[in-house]
Design a protein around this motif. Structure first.
Motif, PDB file in Angstrom:
ATOM      1  N   ARG A 278       0.910  -1.174  -0.070  1.00 40.86           N
ATOM      2  CA  ARG A 278      -0.025  -0.110  -0.015  1.00 40.86           C
ATOM      3  C   ARG A 278       0.985   1.347  -0.064  1.00 40.86           C
ATOM      4  N   THR A 280       0.913   5.390   0.410  1.00 39.43           N
ATOM      5  CA  THR A 280      -0.066   6.503   0.990  1.00 39.43           C
ATOM      6  C   THR A 280       0.598   7.961   0.423  1.00 39.43           C
ATOM      7  N   TRP A 281       0.129   9.101   0.661  1.00 31.24           N
ATOM      8  CA  TRP A 281       0.572  10.467   0.187  1.00 31.24           C
ATOM      9  C   TRP A 281       1.827  10.513   0.957  1.00 31.24           C
ATOM     10  N   ARG A 282       2.069  10.057   2.431  1.00 31.02           N
ATOM     11  CA  ARG A 282       2.964  10.308   3.085  1.00 31.02           C
ATOM     12  C   ARG A 282       4.199   9.472   2.585  1.00 31.02           C
ATOM     13  N   ASP A 283       4.239   8.525   1.809  1.00 26.68           N
ATOM     14  CA  ASP A 283       5.452   7.734   1.185  1.00 26.68           C
ATOM     15  C   ASP A 283       5.588   8.466   0.067  1.00 26.68           C
ATOM     16  N   ARG A 324      -4.744   5.891  -9.627  1.00 25.75           N
ATOM     17  CA  ARG A 324      -4.103   6.119  -8.261  1.00 25.75           C
ATOM     18  C   ARG A 324      -2.989   6.881  -8.004  1.00 25.75           C
ATOM     19  N   LEU A 328      -2.804  10.166  -5.684  1.00 25.93           N
ATOM     20  CA  LEU A 328      -1.749  10.517  -4.665  1.00 25.93           C
ATOM     21  C   LEU A 328      -1.012  11.871  -5.007  1.00 25.93           C
ATOM     22  N   GLU A 331      -3.429  14.437  -3.730  1.00 26.32           N
ATOM     23  CA  GLU A 331      -3.348  14.272  -2.167  1.00 26.32           C
ATOM     24  C   GLU A 331      -1.978  15.016  -1.878  1.00 26.32           C
ATOM     25  N   THR A 332      -0.858  14.601  -2.393  1.00 28.83           N
ATOM     26  CA  THR A 332       0.363  15.188  -1.623  1.00 28.83           C
ATOM     27  C   THR A 332       0.392  16.770  -1.847  1.00 28.83           C
TER      28      THR A 332
END
Length: 346
Positions: A278, A280-283, A324, A328, A331-332
């Protein structure tokens, strides 16, 4: 609608690099406009074949120049043929689809920004052959003619896109061959024919001859590894885009100087192929945040001067990951715009 050079690019937004999987222009346009509301782009769908890829597409845009196909790619043709007609028709279809999606989203006439991508003059000259089989890059006169044709055709394209959408147009010049042009690794028609390395001042003059001719904000993007950031720092482009995974320690000074010069960075933070597990935006955000921290710049620049993008085009990705990837990126970018100083990592 304002002049293109009055359009000020801003940070804290996301956009795509260009290519997209599949062959359906309406589905692609609807997805791009829906996911990238701040700066959608006119997508490329190379899965449709000849005339739809980054290089072949230019045969429908250049003025008084057209291509034919060869086993190695594209070659200058003396007169319009199947390739140029197909490229022109596909570009019209793509623009029709974008206009439809634009109107559906309620963006028409609102002076919203839209981005168009074209192959830059150095990549075109490196990838297209002259009638005799040598690269355009080997003939300085041919490079000049190609650059002038590109600038003229692109100016017409900008005007048409802006008029049809009621939008301000940002131009992305794609230069994936830039590093190879500078280091002399472009292959000739045989091992007996090499293509000389182009000195940086000469390459910069070719690139800027197109950038400065356009009434638009220009972003130069390269997927090359390593990216030629030293040359791009000296260009007249408003923004420079590259894959953050392609940079090395030796590129840090150039990135710092790009930011010091006032240019925007289009950071390729989202992988073009779905990674395992998975994401996420944090990655996605972490490499960009750590880059600015390492350079000693305030994180506020993530909001002011960083545009979030996939690392490169998404034509080779699956449809689910492509969607996706845009989610991302968007969102980032929102996090960068709203609270860059408070981002933390484990």
């Amino acid at each position: 609608m304002t002049s293109g050079k009055d359009v000020v690019l801003r940070g804290g937004i996301a956009t795509g690099v260009g290519s997209w999987p599949g062959t359906d222009p309406r589905e692609a346009a609807a997805t791009i406009v829906g996911e990238l509301g701040e700066l959608p782009h006119l997508v490329e769908l190379p899965g449709r074949g000849t005339g739809s890829d980054m290089i072949g597409r230019m045969s429908g845009l250049l003025v008084d120049m057209q291509f034919d196909t060869t086993p190695r790619g594209y070659r200058m043709a003396p007169r319009p043929g199947t390739v140029s007609r197909r490229a022109f028709d596909l570009l019209r279809i793509d623009l029709d689809a974008l206009e439809e999606a634009w109107e559906t989203a309620g963006l028409a006439g609102r002076n919203h920004a839209v981005k168009v991508q074209v192959a830059g003059p150095l990549t075109l000259a490196a990838q297209v052959e002259l009638v005799g089989g040598h690269r355009v890059l080997t003939d300085s006169g041919a490079v000049r003619d190609l650059s002038e044709s590109l600038a003229e055709g692109l100016a017409q394209h900008i005007a048409e896109v802006g008029k049809r959408l009621g939008a301000n147009v940002v131009v992305q010049l794609d230069e994936p061959s830039l590093t190879a042009v500078l280091d002399g690794s472009i292959r000739g028609p045989s091992t007996m024919h090499t293509v000389r390395a182009m000195p940086e001042p000469e390459a910069l003059a070719v690139l800027d001859s197109v950038v400065t001719a356009l009434d638009a904000s220009v972003l130069v993007h390269t997927c090359a590894e390593p990216p030629a950031l030293g040359l791009l720092r000296g260009s007249s482009a408003a923004a420079v885009g590259f894959d953050i995974a392609a940079i090395g320690t030796g590129d840090l000074d150039n990135i710092g100087e790009l930011l010091d010069s006032g240019k925007y960075l289009a950071l390729g933070l989202v992988p073009t192929v779905a990674p395992g597990g998975r994401v996420t935006w944090r990655d996605v955000a972490e490499p960009g945040v750590r880059l600015l921290d390492r350079l000693g710049f305030p994180r506020r620049l993530l909001a002011d001067r960083v545009i979030v993008t996939p690392a490169c085009g998404l034509a080779g990705a699956s449809a689910p990951w492509s969607r996706r990837a845009l989610e991302l990126a968007a969102e980032t970018a929102r996090v960068f715009a709203d609270e860059p100083e408070s981002i933390t990592f484990e």
